[in-house]
Design a protein around this motif. Structure first.
Motif, PDB file in Angstrom:
ATOM      1  N   PRO A   1     -90.722 -68.102 -78.402  1.00 41.66           N
ATOM      2  CA  PRO A   1     -89.327 -67.928 -77.997  1.00 41.66           C
ATOM      3  C   PRO A   1     -89.098 -66.723 -77.090  1.00 41.66           C
ATOM      4  O   PRO A   1     -88.258 -66.779 -76.194  1.00 41.66           O
ATOM      5  CB  PRO A   1     -88.588 -67.763 -79.334  1.00 41.66           C
ATOM      6  N   GLU A   2     -89.834 -65.643 -77.308  1.00 40.59           N
ATOM      7  CA  GLU A   2     -89.589 -64.449 -76.505  1.00 40.59           C
ATOM      8  C   GLU A   2     -89.805 -64.722 -75.023  1.00 40.59           C
ATOM      9  O   GLU A   2     -88.976 -64.352 -74.186  1.00 40.59           O
ATOM     10  CB  GLU A   2     -90.491 -63.301 -76.973  1.00 40.59           C
ATOM     11  N   LYS A   3     -90.884 -65.406 -74.695  1.00 34.89           N
ATOM     12  CA  LYS A   3     -91.174 -65.670 -73.293  1.00 34.89           C
ATOM     13  C   LYS A   3     -90.198 -66.676 -72.693  1.00 34.89           C
ATOM     14  O   LYS A   3     -89.633 -66.443 -71.615  1.00 34.89           O
ATOM     15  CB  LYS A   3     -92.610 -66.202 -73.161  1.00 34.89           C
ATOM     16  N   VAL A   4     -89.970 -67.777 -73.373  1.00 33.24           N
ATOM     17  CA  VAL A   4     -89.120 -68.845 -72.834  1.00 33.24           C
ATOM     18  C   VAL A   4     -87.675 -68.380 -72.701  1.00 33.24           C
ATOM     19  O   VAL A   4     -87.027 -68.591 -71.659  1.00 33.24           O
ATOM     20  CB  VAL A   4     -89.192 -70.094 -73.736  1.00 33.24           C
ATOM     21  N   LEU A   5     -87.150 -67.736 -73.724  1.00 34.79           N
ATOM     22  CA  LEU A   5     -85.749 -67.318 -73.696  1.00 34.79           C
ATOM     23  C   LEU A   5     -85.533 -66.186 -72.705  1.00 34.79           C
ATOM     24  O   LEU A   5     -84.495 -66.133 -72.026  1.00 34.79           O
ATOM     25  CB  LEU A   5     -85.287 -66.903 -75.091  1.00 34.79           C
ATOM     26  N   THR A   6     -86.486 -65.270 -72.603  1.00 30.68           N
ATOM     27  CA  THR A   6     -86.369 -64.179 -71.637  1.00 30.68           C
ATOM     28  C   THR A   6     -86.306 -64.724 -70.217  1.00 30.68           C
ATOM     29  O   THR A   6     -85.497 -64.267 -69.393  1.00 30.68           O
ATOM     30  CB  THR A   6     -87.547 -63.198 -71.774  1.00 30.68           C
ATOM     31  N   GLN A   7     -87.159 -65.688 -69.903  1.00 30.66           N
ATOM     32  CA  GLN A   7     -87.147 -66.275 -68.562  1.00 30.66           C
ATOM     33  C   GLN A   7     -85.804 -66.924 -68.240  1.00 30.66           C
ATOM     34  O   GLN A   7     -85.271 -66.781 -67.133  1.00 30.66           O
ATOM     35  CB  GLN A   7     -88.269 -67.303 -68.429  1.00 30.66           C
ATOM     36  N   ALA A   8     -85.243 -67.625 -69.222  1.00 35.30           N
ATOM     37  CA  ALA A   8     -83.959 -68.298 -69.001  1.00 35.30           C
ATOM     38  C   ALA A   8     -82.834 -67.298 -68.793  1.00 35.30           C
ATOM     39  O   ALA A   8     -81.999 -67.457 -67.883  1.00 35.30           O
ATOM     40  CB  ALA A   8     -83.650 -69.211 -70.173  1.00 35.30           C
ATOM     41  N   VAL A   9     -82.804 -66.258 -69.614  1.00 35.60           N
ATOM     42  CA  VAL A   9     -81.759 -65.252 -69.490  1.00 35.60           C
ATOM     43  C   VAL A   9     -81.907 -64.487 -68.178  1.00 35.60           C
ATOM     44  O   VAL A   9     -80.919 -64.196 -67.487  1.00 35.60           O
ATOM     45  CB  VAL A   9     -81.804 -64.284 -70.689  1.00 35.60           C
ATOM     46  N   ARG A  10     -83.133 -64.189 -67.816  1.00 33.21           N
ATOM     47  CA  ARG A  10     -83.393 -63.472 -66.572  1.00 33.21           C
ATOM     48  C   ARG A  10     -82.911 -64.277 -65.358  1.00 33.21           C
ATOM     49  O   ARG A  10     -82.365 -63.712 -64.404  1.00 33.21           O
ATOM     50  CB  ARG A  10     -84.891 -63.172 -66.475  1.00 33.21           C
ATOM     51  N   LYS A  11     -83.091 -65.580 -65.413  1.00 34.06           N
ATOM     52  CA  LYS A  11     -82.649 -66.447 -64.320  1.00 34.06           C
ATOM     53  C   LYS A  11     -81.124 -66.413 -64.187  1.00 34.06           C
ATOM     54  O   LYS A  11     -80.588 -66.336 -63.069  1.00 34.06           O
ATOM     55  CB  LYS A  11     -83.132 -67.870 -64.566  1.00 34.06           C
ATOM     56  N   ASP A  12     -80.429 -66.455 -65.315  1.00 28.10           N
ATOM     57  CA  ASP A  12     -78.967 -66.366 -65.270  1.00 28.10           C
ATOM     58  C   ASP A  12     -78.507 -65.027 -64.730  1.00 28.10           C
ATOM     59  O   ASP A  12     -77.559 -64.942 -63.939  1.00 28.10           O
ATOM     60  CB  ASP A  12     -78.391 -66.575 -66.674  1.00 28.10           C
ATOM     61  N   PHE A  13     -79.176 -63.953 -65.153  1.00 27.07           N
ATOM     62  CA  PHE A  13     -78.799 -62.621 -64.691  1.00 27.07           C
ATOM     63  C   PHE A  13     -78.984 -62.495 -63.185  1.00 27.07           C
ATOM     64  O   PHE A  13     -78.174 -61.865 -62.494  1.00 27.07           O
ATOM     65  CB  PHE A  13     -79.625 -61.562 -65.418  1.00 27.07           C
ATOM     66  N   ALA A  14     -80.031 -63.107 -62.660  1.00 28.35           N
ATOM     67  CA  ALA A  14     -80.271 -63.065 -61.211  1.00 28.35           C
ATOM     68  C   ALA A  14     -79.138 -63.742 -60.450  1.00 28.35           C
ATOM     69  O   ALA A  14     -78.743 -63.296 -59.359  1.00 28.35           O
ATOM     70  CB  ALA A  14     -81.604 -63.732 -60.886  1.00 28.35           C
ATOM     71  N   LYS A  15     -78.587 -64.805 -61.018  1.00 28.83           N
ATOM     72  CA  LYS A  15     -77.470 -65.489 -60.365  1.00 28.83           C
ATOM     73  C   LYS A  15     -76.226 -64.609 -60.360  1.00 28.83           C
ATOM     74  O   LYS A  15     -75.471 -64.597 -59.384  1.00 28.83           O
ATOM     75  CB  LYS A  15     -77.185 -66.808 -61.079  1.00 28.83           C
ATOM     76  N   VAL A  16     -76.006 -63.886 -61.454  1.00 32.07           N
ATOM     77  CA  VAL A  16     -74.870 -62.962 -61.491  1.00 32.07           C
ATOM     78  C   VAL A  16     -75.041 -61.894 -60.416  1.00 32.07           C
ATOM     79  O   VAL A  16     -74.098 -61.550 -59.687  1.00 32.07           O
ATOM     80  CB  VAL A  16     -74.741 -62.297 -62.875  1.00 32.07           C
ATOM     81  N   THR A  17     -76.252 -61.367 -60.298  1.00 26.41           N
ATOM     82  CA  THR A  17     -76.537 -60.344 -59.302  1.00 26.41           C
ATOM     83  C   THR A  17     -76.196 -60.830 -57.901  1.00 26.41           C
ATOM     84  O   THR A  17     -75.509 -60.141 -57.123  1.00 26.41           O
ATOM     85  CB  THR A  17     -78.025 -59.952 -59.355  1.00 26.41           C
ATOM     86  N   ASP A  18     -76.648 -62.011 -57.570  1.00 27.16           N
ATOM     87  CA  ASP A  18     -76.397 -62.563 -56.236  1.00 27.16           C
ATOM     88  C   ASP A  18     -74.901 -62.761 -55.991  1.00 27.16           C
ATOM     89  O   ASP A  18     -74.387 -62.421 -54.910  1.00 27.16           O
ATOM     90  CB  ASP A  18     -77.139 -63.894 -56.095  1.00 27.16           C
ATOM     91  N   LEU A  19     -74.195 -63.271 -56.977  1.00 32.28           N
ATOM     92  CA  LEU A  19     -72.773 -63.555 -56.796  1.00 32.28           C
ATOM     93  C   LEU A  19     -71.942 -62.279 -56.700  1.00 32.28           C
ATOM     94  O   LEU A  19     -70.997 -62.199 -55.898  1.00 32.28           O
ATOM     95  CB  LEU A  19     -72.262 -64.422 -57.950  1.00 32.28           C
ATOM     96  N   ILE A  20     -72.263 -61.274 -57.497  1.00 30.46           N
ATOM     97  CA  ILE A  20     -71.537 -60.002 -57.427  1.00 30.46           C
ATOM     98  C   ILE A  20     -71.724 -59.359 -56.062  1.00 30.46           C
ATOM     99  O   ILE A  20     -70.752 -58.953 -55.393  1.00 30.46           O
ATOM    100  CB  ILE A  20     -72.022 -59.036 -58.529  1.00 30.46           C
TER     101      ILE A  20
END
Length: 501
Positions: free
Chosen positions: A366-385
């Motif tokens: 879970p640590e690897k899979v969930l971290t990757q998913a959360v990181r991907k969402d955070f990257a989208k926030v970064t781009d949009l901001i």
């Protein structure tokens, strides 16, 4: 019309079934004997005991001072909301609606009959004010469906008076404990009757998954929690309780976000159609709610305007606009909650929870899979901001920040789902996204307020009224938005500096 009452009570057992002298309880000046009542209650449930499994009880009772239909909904241990309707041969429509999210298309049948001889005493203070009602109940139970058999027992029940201090129950419990009286192991008479008569146990509606181990375990634990929230909040929405609509809407959003964020865990070919239905439900829940919130904002802002600057019937026009948004929205929402489409959605969520469409990644760490998913969402926030703030002030920046807010919310929900697996880093990100969401949300609220003020000022002008105050409020909303935009760069820098992804 049904009445709702918050019931705070505790149940006890005693080897000798006696009630000790309670005049020694602090605050009790007198114990009044109120006599004996003979109660006859028939409890109704589905054939697979869906209500009992959720600690919901529905009964038809004669005898005593509150004969009628009673529906009890759990709030917290020892606390339930009791909805009472007058005696009738059939279940009142309102109570039927309040059980619908659990009963669905099923039928209610009599499952247990309880006949109780209740000896009642009132604990009162020096002024004669009721503090609590204490009863000794001698119960005879008979199974009517799903088994056979009879049982009997005696229990003590202490119910706090309306508006009383729950701490008083602790004092009573201390006195009972000294006399050898102990808390009951059963949360309700129905639960004990089902346990002590022959028949199957209530289903839980939840698989015994144990502790989450895989990525799929963690995601599905979050999915099931949101499914449960929707079902449990249904009665609150029907009763129009404070925040009921908002909380159910949030649960639908959390589910939709989870399906999108963890698309490598759950097959989106299965979850996308469900997400579409959740979007429909959220939209129905939002009808009237968004306008209500916006109206509160505008009326609060108007209250801060000096009387000399309020030109025309601005307050009345705002009130009329707010009421127009509410008119018919509640009856429409109740229709939605009774619709086949909504009940089918609940069935679909149950099926998903019981047999999730797990993909290969679901079985991984879970640590690897969930971290990757959360990181991907955070990257989208970064781009949009960063893209949004690069736009000049105005419509394009407004749109950009609005999209960033939605993605920040999605990242927040992703962090919530991942928190049991990722611990501190997910908690830190959740806190940061919530703060960012609140900040940019204030900006979006200002955008919507200005749109509404523009429309209302046009209506006022057409009616020959002054539009001055609407313009004043519009200008103040512009200042609020500008202040938020000035805060965003620093707030975003702090988020990036603290982000654990």
């Amino acid at each position: 019309m049904a009445d709702t009452k918050r019931e705070i009570e505790r149940k006890y057992e005693s080897d000798d079934s006696g009630l000790p002298d309670l005049t020694g309880v602090a605050g009790v000046a007198n114990v009044l004997d109120k006599g004996t009542a003979e109660l006859d209650a028939t409890y109704h449930d589905t054939s697979d005991l869906r209500l009992a499994s959720a600690r919901v009880t529905l009964r038809h009772r004669t005898g005593g001072s509150d004969a009628g239909w009673h529906l009890k909904l759990p709030v917290a241990p020892g606390i339930r909301d009791e909805i009472h309707a007058p005696l009738s041969d059939t279940l009142p429509d309102e109570l039927a609606g309040l059980t619908r999210s659990r009963v669905r298309q099923g039928s209610l049948v009599p499952v247990v009959r309880l006949r109780t001889a209740r000896d009642v005493q009132h604990l009162v203070d020096a002024d004669g004010t009721l503090l609590a009602e204490v009863s000794v109940d001698r119960v005879r139970a008979e199974r009517l469906f799903g088994g056979s058999g009879k049982a009997q027992w005696t229990e003590i029940e202490v119910e706090l008076a309306d508006g009383g201090d729950p701490a008083f129950l602790d004092k009573v419990e201390k006195r009972l404990g000294k006399a050898g009286v102990r808390p009951s192991e059963s949360p309700s008479k129905l639960a004990r009757a089902l346990s002590e008569t022959k028949g199957g146990k209530p289903r839980t509606g939840k698989p015994d998954a144990g502790e989450p181990v895989t990525a799929g375990d963690h995601v599905m634990a979050y999915v099931r929690a949101q499914r449960d929230a929707i079902v449990e909040l249904d009665p609150a929405v029907r009763l129009d309780t404070e925040e009921g609509v908002h909380d159910m809407r949030v649960a639908t959003r959390r589910l939709r976000s989870t399906f999108r964020t963890f698309g490598k865990v759950l097959d989106r070919k299965v979850t996308d159609p469900i997400a579409d239905e959740l979007k429909w439900l959220a939209g129905e829940l939002g009808l009237g709610r968004d306008q209500e919130v916006l109206a509160e904002r505008l009326l609060t802002a108007l209250a801060d305007v000096p009387a000399a600057l309020v030109h025309g019937p601005v307050h009345d026009r705002l009130r009329t606009w707010a009421e127009a948004g509410q008119r018919g929205s509640r009856s429409r929402l109740l229709g939605v909650l009774d619709s086949e489409r909504y009940l089918t959605l609940l069935d679909t969520l149950d099926a998903l929870a019981a047999d999730p469409p797990l993909l290969k990644a679901a079985a991984k760490d879970p640590e690897k899979v969930l971290t990757q998913a959360v990181r991907k969402d955070f990257a989208k926030v970064t781009d949009l901001i960063e893209t949004g703030m690069a736009q000049p002030p105005g419509h394009e920046r407004d749109l950009g920040l609005h999209e960033a807010r939605k993605k920040a919310k999605r990242t927040r929900y992703a962090a919530e789902a991942a928190r049991p697996a990722l611990g501190g880093p997910a908690k830190t990100l959740l806190k940061s996204m919530k703060s960012l969401q609140t900040l940019i949300g204030e900006h979006q609220d200002s955008v919507m307020a200005r749109e509404t003020l523009g429309e209302l000022s046009a209506v006022a002008h057409a009616a020959g009224e002054s539009a001055f105050t609407y313009g004043l409020l519009y200008g103040r909303e512009e200042q609020r938005a500008a202040a938020v935009e000035a805060e965003v760069p620093k707030a975003w820098k702090d988020v990036k500096d603290e982000a654990p992804v």
